[in-house]
Design a protein around this motif. Sequence first.
Motif, mmCIF file in Angstrom:
data_model
loop_
_atom_site.group_PDB
_atom_site.id
_atom_site.type_symbol
_atom_site.label_atom_id
_atom_site.label_comp_id
_atom_site.label_asym_id
_atom_site.label_seq_id
_atom_site.Cartn_x
_atom_site.Cartn_y
_atom_site.Cartn_z
ATOM 1 N N THR A 14 -29.455 61.269 54.575
ATOM 2 C CA THR A 14 -30.763 60.719 54.236
ATOM 3 C C THR A 14 -30.679 59.291 53.733
ATOM 4 O O THR A 14 -31.489 58.437 54.113
ATOM 5 C CB THR A 14 -31.445 61.611 53.185
ATOM 6 O OG1 THR A 14 -31.566 62.937 53.699
ATOM 7 C CG2 THR A 14 -32.824 61.072 52.829
ATOM 8 N N ALA B 10 -28.869 56.988 54.463
ATOM 9 C CA ALA B 10 -28.688 56.012 55.533
ATOM 10 C C ALA B 10 -30.024 55.414 55.955
ATOM 11 O O ALA B 10 -30.064 54.315 56.527
ATOM 12 C CB ALA B 10 -28.004 56.674 56.730
ATOM 13 N N HIS B 11 -31.119 56.122 55.660
ATOM 14 C CA HIS B 11 -32.459 55.646 56.020
ATOM 15 C C HIS B 11 -33.276 55.206 54.808
ATOM 16 O O HIS B 11 -34.405 54.721 54.973
ATOM 17 C CB HIS B 11 -33.224 56.761 56.743
ATOM 18 C CG HIS B 11 -32.541 57.267 57.963
ATOM 19 N ND1 HIS B 11 -32.418 56.526 59.117
ATOM 20 C CD2 HIS B 11 -31.916 58.450 58.221
ATOM 21 C CE1 HIS B 11 -31.763 57.223 60.029
ATOM 22 N NE2 HIS B 11 -31.445 58.397 59.507
ATOM 23 N N THR B 12 -32.745 55.390 53.581
ATOM 24 C CA THR B 12 -33.536 55.087 52.387
ATOM 25 C C THR B 12 -32.839 54.041 51.519
ATOM 26 O O THR B 12 -32.966 52.846 51.765
ATOM 27 C CB THR B 12 -33.824 56.364 51.581
ATOM 28 O OG1 THR B 12 -32.583 57.008 51.220
ATOM 29 C CG2 THR B 12 -34.686 57.320 52.386
ATOM 30 N N ARG B 13 -32.042 54.498 50.532
ATOM 31 C CA ARG B 13 -31.375 53.581 49.602
ATOM 32 C C ARG B 13 -30.220 54.324 48.945
ATOM 33 O O ARG B 13 -30.207 55.554 48.924
ATOM 34 C CB ARG B 13 -32.352 53.084 48.524
ATOM 35 C CG ARG B 13 -32.926 54.209 47.609
ATOM 36 C CD ARG B 13 -34.231 54.703 48.137
ATOM 37 N NE ARG B 13 -34.739 55.926 47.487
ATOM 38 C CZ ARG B 13 -35.661 55.945 46.517
ATOM 39 N NH1 ARG B 13 -36.124 54.815 46.022
ATOM 40 N NH2 ARG B 13 -36.124 57.067 46.049
ATOM 41 N N GLU C 294 -36.189 63.015 48.802
ATOM 42 C CA GLU C 294 -35.637 61.803 49.408
ATOM 43 C C GLU C 294 -35.741 61.885 50.930
ATOM 44 O O GLU C 294 -35.960 60.877 51.612
ATOM 45 C CB GLU C 294 -34.190 61.600 48.970
ATOM 46 C CG GLU C 294 -33.588 60.270 49.386
ATOM 47 C CD GLU C 294 -34.080 59.082 48.568
ATOM 48 O OE1 GLU C 294 -33.645 57.951 48.864
ATOM 49 O OE2 GLU C 294 -34.893 59.264 47.632
ATOM 50 N N ALA D 62 -37.620 59.353 53.476
ATOM 51 C CA ALA D 62 -37.060 58.818 54.716
ATOM 52 C C ALA D 62 -38.064 58.914 55.855
ATOM 53 O O ALA D 62 -38.188 57.972 56.668
ATOM 54 C CB ALA D 62 -35.774 59.572 55.067
ATOM 55 N N LEU E 153 -40.405 56.038 55.495
ATOM 56 C CA LEU E 153 -39.825 54.755 55.879
ATOM 57 C C LEU E 153 -39.625 54.643 57.381
ATOM 58 O O LEU E 153 -39.735 53.550 57.949
ATOM 59 C CB LEU E 153 -38.499 54.560 55.156
ATOM 60 C CG LEU E 153 -38.557 54.394 53.629
ATOM 61 C CD1 LEU E 153 -37.158 54.265 53.052
ATOM 62 C CD2 LEU E 153 -39.404 53.186 53.247
ATOM 63 N N LEU E 154 -39.333 55.768 58.015
ATOM 64 C CA LEU E 154 -39.143 55.769 59.466
ATOM 65 C C LEU E 154 -40.461 55.713 60.233
ATOM 66 O O LEU E 154 -40.471 55.534 61.453
ATOM 67 C CB LEU E 154 -38.354 57.006 59.899
ATOM 68 C CG LEU E 154 -36.885 57.054 59.466
ATOM 69 C CD1 LEU E 154 -36.304 58.444 59.680
ATOM 70 C CD2 LEU E 154 -36.073 56.011 60.234
ATOM 71 N N THR F 48 -42.550 58.223 60.647
ATOM 72 C CA THR F 48 -42.842 59.465 61.363
ATOM 73 C C THR F 48 -43.719 60.407 60.554
ATOM 74 O O THR F 48 -43.997 61.516 61.000
ATOM 75 C CB THR F 48 -41.541 60.191 61.737
ATOM 76 O OG1 THR F 48 -40.789 60.458 60.545
ATOM 77 C CG2 THR F 48 -40.702 59.331 62.670
#
Length: 341
Positions: free
Chosen positions: A169, A171-174, A301, A305, A308-309, A311
């Motif tokens: 996860t 990898a897409h957030t922080r 989280e 993600a 942020l993506l 979707t």
Amino acid sequence: MPKRDERLAAYLEERLPGDGSVDVERHPFGHSNVTYYVTRGERRFVLRRPPEGPFPPGTHDVAREYRVLAGLDGSGVRAPRVVLLCDDAAVIGAPFYVMDRVDGVVIREHMPDALDGAGDRRRIGEELVDALVELHAVDPAAAGLGGLGKPEGFCARQIRRRREQLAMTVAHTRPRPDLEAVAAWLADNVPPSPAPTIVHGDYNLHNVAFAPASPARLVAIYDWELATIGDPLTDVGWMIATWREASDPESVLGDLAMTAGPGFLTRARLAARYEERSGRRFEHPTFYRVLALFRLAVALEGLYALHLLGTSDDPWHAKMEHVVPSLASGALALIGGAPPL
């Protein structure tokens, strides 16, 4: 209706009991699997499907949720009766299942007027515990659910899987070094588990419904997507981790404040009632509450993600930017010696 909904309506009209056309309306609450209200004549149903992807493997498994509910039918557990499962993703783009809709109220930001007396506030906590004890008393094999999970090493495996999910996860957030610190503490402090039972996995006040009139009576347990065979005390830890008291700081989730009011049982009393009714000791409350906060933080989280993506169209998911760090701070405070009950 959009073309995809027309296809869904045609599918349901061929299979659901009742006569006439089918109406489908998205339910505004719930932030994991997506819920729809389905009406056909006098009959009312609920449809559950996964959110729009992507999401980690093994999550949002509605077929598993259906299997659990089908197995619990007739067991005395306060669960809705399932009606059908569709594993053909071509119908709406994902698998889904349909269950009967149970008349009841889910307590969220505010107490229903009919249940807002001191006696009903106490009974809400008692009923929440008693329904959980009933679930944990079910023989998984007798319910046809003996192969639902692997109870050996359950808590250690939960920690490992959530760490793996967190790694995917972030990898897409922080970066989340606070949650890594919590995970490391959990891995070093796993207590012995009691005999395994069916575990709900997300047992809290927001996933149950009460009859709309006094006296408070729990009539349905919802959201079974995480159900498995494992350590029953993880359900107790989740229940108390999501139960607020007056001395707690303001919740960043914003919808857990009602149990901090007068008349509600304390977390300690919830745990004590579970011990009294189940015969199990809740001896490691810090571990189980920290585990619950860690699991919740990792799951949320994941929802962040999705936001942020791009979707997810759920505005609540954007709030996880601040909710997750707060949950991690709460877990670290418990590790540091804050009272768990």
